[in-house]
Design an enzyme around this catalytic site. Structure first.
Site, PDB file in Angstrom:
ATOM      1  N   GLY A   1      -3.319  -2.661  17.411  1.00 32.67           N
ATOM      2  CA  GLY A   1      -4.292  -3.381  16.589  1.00 32.67           C
ATOM      3  C   GLY A   1      -5.657  -2.720  16.700  1.00 32.67           C
TER       4      GLY A   1
ATOM      5  N   SER B   1      10.659 -13.006   9.774  1.00 36.20           N
ATOM      6  CA  SER B   1      10.864 -11.980   8.748  1.00 36.20           C
ATOM      7  C   SER B   1      12.103 -12.292   7.929  1.00 36.20           C
ATOM      8  CB  SER B   1      11.057 -10.629   9.448  1.00 36.20           C
ATOM      9  OG  SER B   1      11.515  -9.664   8.528  1.00 36.20           O
TER      10      SER B   1
ATOM     11  N   TYR C   1      15.240  -5.262  15.942  1.00 33.42           N
ATOM     12  CA  TYR C   1      14.000  -5.933  15.507  1.00 33.42           C
ATOM     13  C   TYR C   1      14.326  -7.279  14.865  1.00 33.42           C
ATOM     14  CZ  TYR C   1      10.522  -7.300  12.069  1.00 33.42           C
ATOM     15  OH  TYR C   1       9.665  -8.037  11.299  1.00 33.42           O
TER      16      TYR C   1
ATOM     17  N   LYS D   1      13.609 -11.476  16.038  1.00 38.08           N
ATOM     18  CA  LYS D   1      13.000 -12.545  15.233  1.00 38.08           C
ATOM     19  C   LYS D   1      13.943 -13.749  15.152  1.00 38.08           C
ATOM     20  CE  LYS D   1       9.161 -10.527  14.307  1.00 38.08           C
ATOM     21  NZ  LYS D   1       7.885 -11.062  14.801  1.00 38.08           N
TER      22      LYS D   1
ATOM     23  N   GLY E   1      21.435   1.197   5.495  1.00 37.20           N
ATOM     24  CA  GLY E   1      21.109  -0.196   5.806  1.00 37.20           C
ATOM     25  C   GLY E   1      20.274  -0.906   4.763  1.00 37.20           C
TER      26      GLY E   1
HETATM   27  C1  UD1 Z   1      11.628  -3.308   6.011  1.00 37.15           C
HETATM   28  C2  UD1 Z   1      12.545  -3.659   7.132  1.00 37.15           C
HETATM   29  C3  UD1 Z   1      12.403  -5.125   7.426  1.00 37.15           C
HETATM   30  C4  UD1 Z   1      10.974  -5.492   7.697  1.00 37.15           C
HETATM   31  C5  UD1 Z   1      10.155  -5.096   6.496  1.00 37.15           C
HETATM   32  C6  UD1 Z   1       8.680  -5.370   6.702  1.00 37.15           C
HETATM   33  C7  UD1 Z   1      14.446  -2.123   7.064  1.00 37.15           C
HETATM   34  C8  UD1 Z   1      15.910  -1.978   6.727  1.00 37.15           C
HETATM   35  N1  UD1 Z   1      13.913  -3.323   6.803  1.00 37.15           N
HETATM   36  O1  UD1 Z   1      12.071  -3.974   4.836  1.00 37.15           O
HETATM   37  O2  UD1 Z   1      13.189  -5.457   8.527  1.00 37.15           O
HETATM   38  O3  UD1 Z   1      10.845  -6.866   7.934  1.00 37.15           O
HETATM   39  O4  UD1 Z   1      10.313  -3.710   6.279  1.00 37.15           O
HETATM   40  O5  UD1 Z   1       8.160  -4.575   7.724  1.00 37.15           O
HETATM   41  O6  UD1 Z   1      13.825  -1.198   7.538  1.00 37.15           O
HETATM   42  N2  UD1 Z   1      11.390   2.961   0.087  1.00 37.15           N
HETATM   43  C9  UD1 Z   1      11.467   4.193  -0.512  1.00 37.15           C
HETATM   44  N3  UD1 Z   1      10.771   5.214   0.032  1.00 37.15           N
HETATM   45  C10 UD1 Z   1       9.985   5.081   1.160  1.00 37.15           C
HETATM   46  C11 UD1 Z   1       9.903   3.800   1.758  1.00 37.15           C
HETATM   47  C12 UD1 Z   1      10.638   2.758   1.210  1.00 37.15           C
HETATM   48  O7  UD1 Z   1      12.155   4.370  -1.518  1.00 37.15           O
HETATM   49  O8  UD1 Z   1       9.394   6.061   1.607  1.00 37.15           O
HETATM   50  C13 UD1 Z   1      12.128   1.833  -0.498  1.00 37.15           C
HETATM   51  C14 UD1 Z   1      13.210   1.276   0.414  1.00 37.15           C
HETATM   52  O9  UD1 Z   1      14.423   1.900   0.184  1.00 37.15           O
HETATM   53  C15 UD1 Z   1      13.213  -0.208  -0.008  1.00 37.15           C
HETATM   54  C16 UD1 Z   1      11.815  -0.485  -0.515  1.00 37.15           C
HETATM   55  O10 UD1 Z   1      11.225   0.782  -0.725  1.00 37.15           O
HETATM   56  O11 UD1 Z   1      14.095  -0.375  -1.067  1.00 37.15           O
HETATM   57  C17 UD1 Z   1      10.993  -1.257   0.478  1.00 37.15           C
HETATM   58  O12 UD1 Z   1      11.114  -0.617   1.739  1.00 37.15           O
HETATM   59  P1  UD1 Z   1      10.281  -1.095   3.001  1.00 37.15           P
HETATM   60  O13 UD1 Z   1       8.847  -1.196   2.634  1.00 37.15           O
HETATM   61  O14 UD1 Z   1      10.648  -0.209   4.144  1.00 37.15           O
HETATM   62  O15 UD1 Z   1      10.759  -2.583   3.262  1.00 37.15           O
HETATM   63  P2  UD1 Z   1      12.230  -3.181   3.520  1.00 37.15           P
HETATM   64  O16 UD1 Z   1      13.226  -2.127   3.722  1.00 37.15           O
HETATM   65  O17 UD1 Z   1      12.478  -4.174   2.439  1.00 37.15           O
END
Ligand code: UD1
Length: 326
Positions: free
Chosen positions: A36, A116, A140, A144, A282
């Site tokens: 932080g 979450s 993680y 939670k 995943g």
């Molecule tokens: C992730 C975590 C989740 C956590 C949440 C908030 C995983 C599987 N899940 O959710 O546990 O609570 O963050 O911190 O890691 N994407 C891209 N390119 C990138 C980054 C992301 O295409 O460089 C896509 C991912 O495939 C996804 C979407 O963007 O479909 C959102 O990704 P992200 O922001 O990492 O969130 P979650 O995966 O939903």
């Protein structure tokens, strides 16, 4: 009567602490400052230390006359939780249990928990409501889930809690002076900002062959200031005698990765270099909230849209290219 905000110098914690202060509430933040930033809190009272430090927490409760707690302090990187389970269970589970024990010993029994949507894992369908089975898919997410269960058990000893299951937190404070550190985050909006400001060459879109309208994954992006407001409403609910509860904090609106890219280009008038690569293991195809419960019980709904999420994040990075000072 003061609200103790653990992890108050973190991303969502600092926005919540600031909102509480703007509403005239007494607030004290507790944060190790490991991840932080003191600067995120302005002149708000900050106690530097760990939630598992019984003496420090007890002293803080007495000194500030704490009567309720919002517990953000935790690690939140999914990948890291796989490689470092001990650290995650110790910090997120053991320390939370120690915190609750100290709070109860000091007469503090109102607790808002930063949970979450990751507790649902890959839901059978979206929108997902709170009755969906909890199937955490990472250490993680398991931490939670464990704390949610622990909190429900603590009803028996007089604790009342609200677990807020955040969907995808994003955006920054309207002022442009508070926001997220994009240097470590692997989440979509900070990665996009890193491409625009931080020298990352391009966004990698993780897969475009999902069973969604445009083939990219669909998520529910919630503005961090709306999230902060959900915490205030949860505190008010507990203060007026509300029973323990776990609820989604999402907009109910699904947005695909491609839609987010297009919105970014439209809001910033810049092109966002991107390339489609393989799927990230995943990743569920579509996860977005059914926000009926939180509307009904806490009277909360999101008031900021995707455009404001992107615009506010952009403003923050534009004004603070180096983020907070260390
Ligand atoms: C992730 C975590 C989740 C956590 C949440 C908030 C995983 C599987 N899940 O959710 O546990 O609570 O963050 O911190 O890691 N994407 C891209 N390119 C990138 C980054 C992301 O295409 O460089 C896509 C991912 O495939 C996804 C979407 O963007 O479909 C959102 O990704 P992200 O922001 O990492 O969130 P979650 O995966 O939903």
């Amino acid at each position: 009567m003061t609200v103790l905000v653990t992890g108050g110098a973190g991303y969502i914690g600092s926005h919540t602490a600031r909102l509480l202060t703007e509403l005239g509430r007494e607030v004290v933040a507790l944060d190790t400052l490991e991840r932080g930033y003191r600067d995120s809190l302005g002149d708000l009272d900050l106690v530097v230390g760990d939630v598992a430090d019984e003496r420090l927490v007890a002293k803080t409760c007495r000194k500030y006359d704490v009567d309720s707690v919002i517990h953000f302090a935790a690690y939140k990187a999914v990948g890291e939780s796989v490689s470092e389970p001990l650290r995650y269970y110790k910090n997120n589970v053991s320390s939370s249990i120690a915190l609750v024990e100290t709070l109860m010993a000091n007469g503090v029994n109102k607790f808002v928990f930063s949970s979450s949507a990751a507790v649902y894992g890959t839901p059978d369908s979206s929108p997902v409501n709170e009755d969906a089975p909890l199937r955490p898919q990472s250490p993680y997410a398991q931490t939670k889930t464990d704390i949610e269960h622990f909190l429900r058990s603590c009803d028996a000893i007089g604790l009342r809690s609200v677990s807020l299951r955040y969907f995808n937190a994003a955006g920054a404070h309207d002022s442009g002076d508070m926001g997220e550190d994009f240097s470590l985050a692997a989440n979509l909006v900070p990665v996009i900002m890193r491409v625009l400001f931080g020298g990352q060459e391009q966004l990698e879109i993780f897969g475009d062959d999902y069973p969604t309208p445009d083939g990219t994954c669909v998520r529910d992006y919630v503005h961090v200031s709306d999230l902060a407001d959900a915490h205030v409403k949860a505190l008010d609910y507990l203060a007026t005698g509300g029973k323990s509860l776990a609820c989604n904090v999402g907009t109910g609106q699904g947005t695909s990765v491609r839609q987010l890219v297009e919105m970014t280009e439209s809001v910033t008038s810049r092109s966002l270099p991107h390339e489609v690569v393989g799927r990230r293991p995943g990743d569920p195809a579509a996860v977005y909230a059914d926000p009926t419960l939180i509307r009904a019980v806490l009277g909360w709904r999101a008031t900021r849209d995707l455009r404001e999420i992107i615009a506010s994040a952009y403003r923050w990075h534009e004004r603070h290219p180096e983020g907070y000072a260390r």
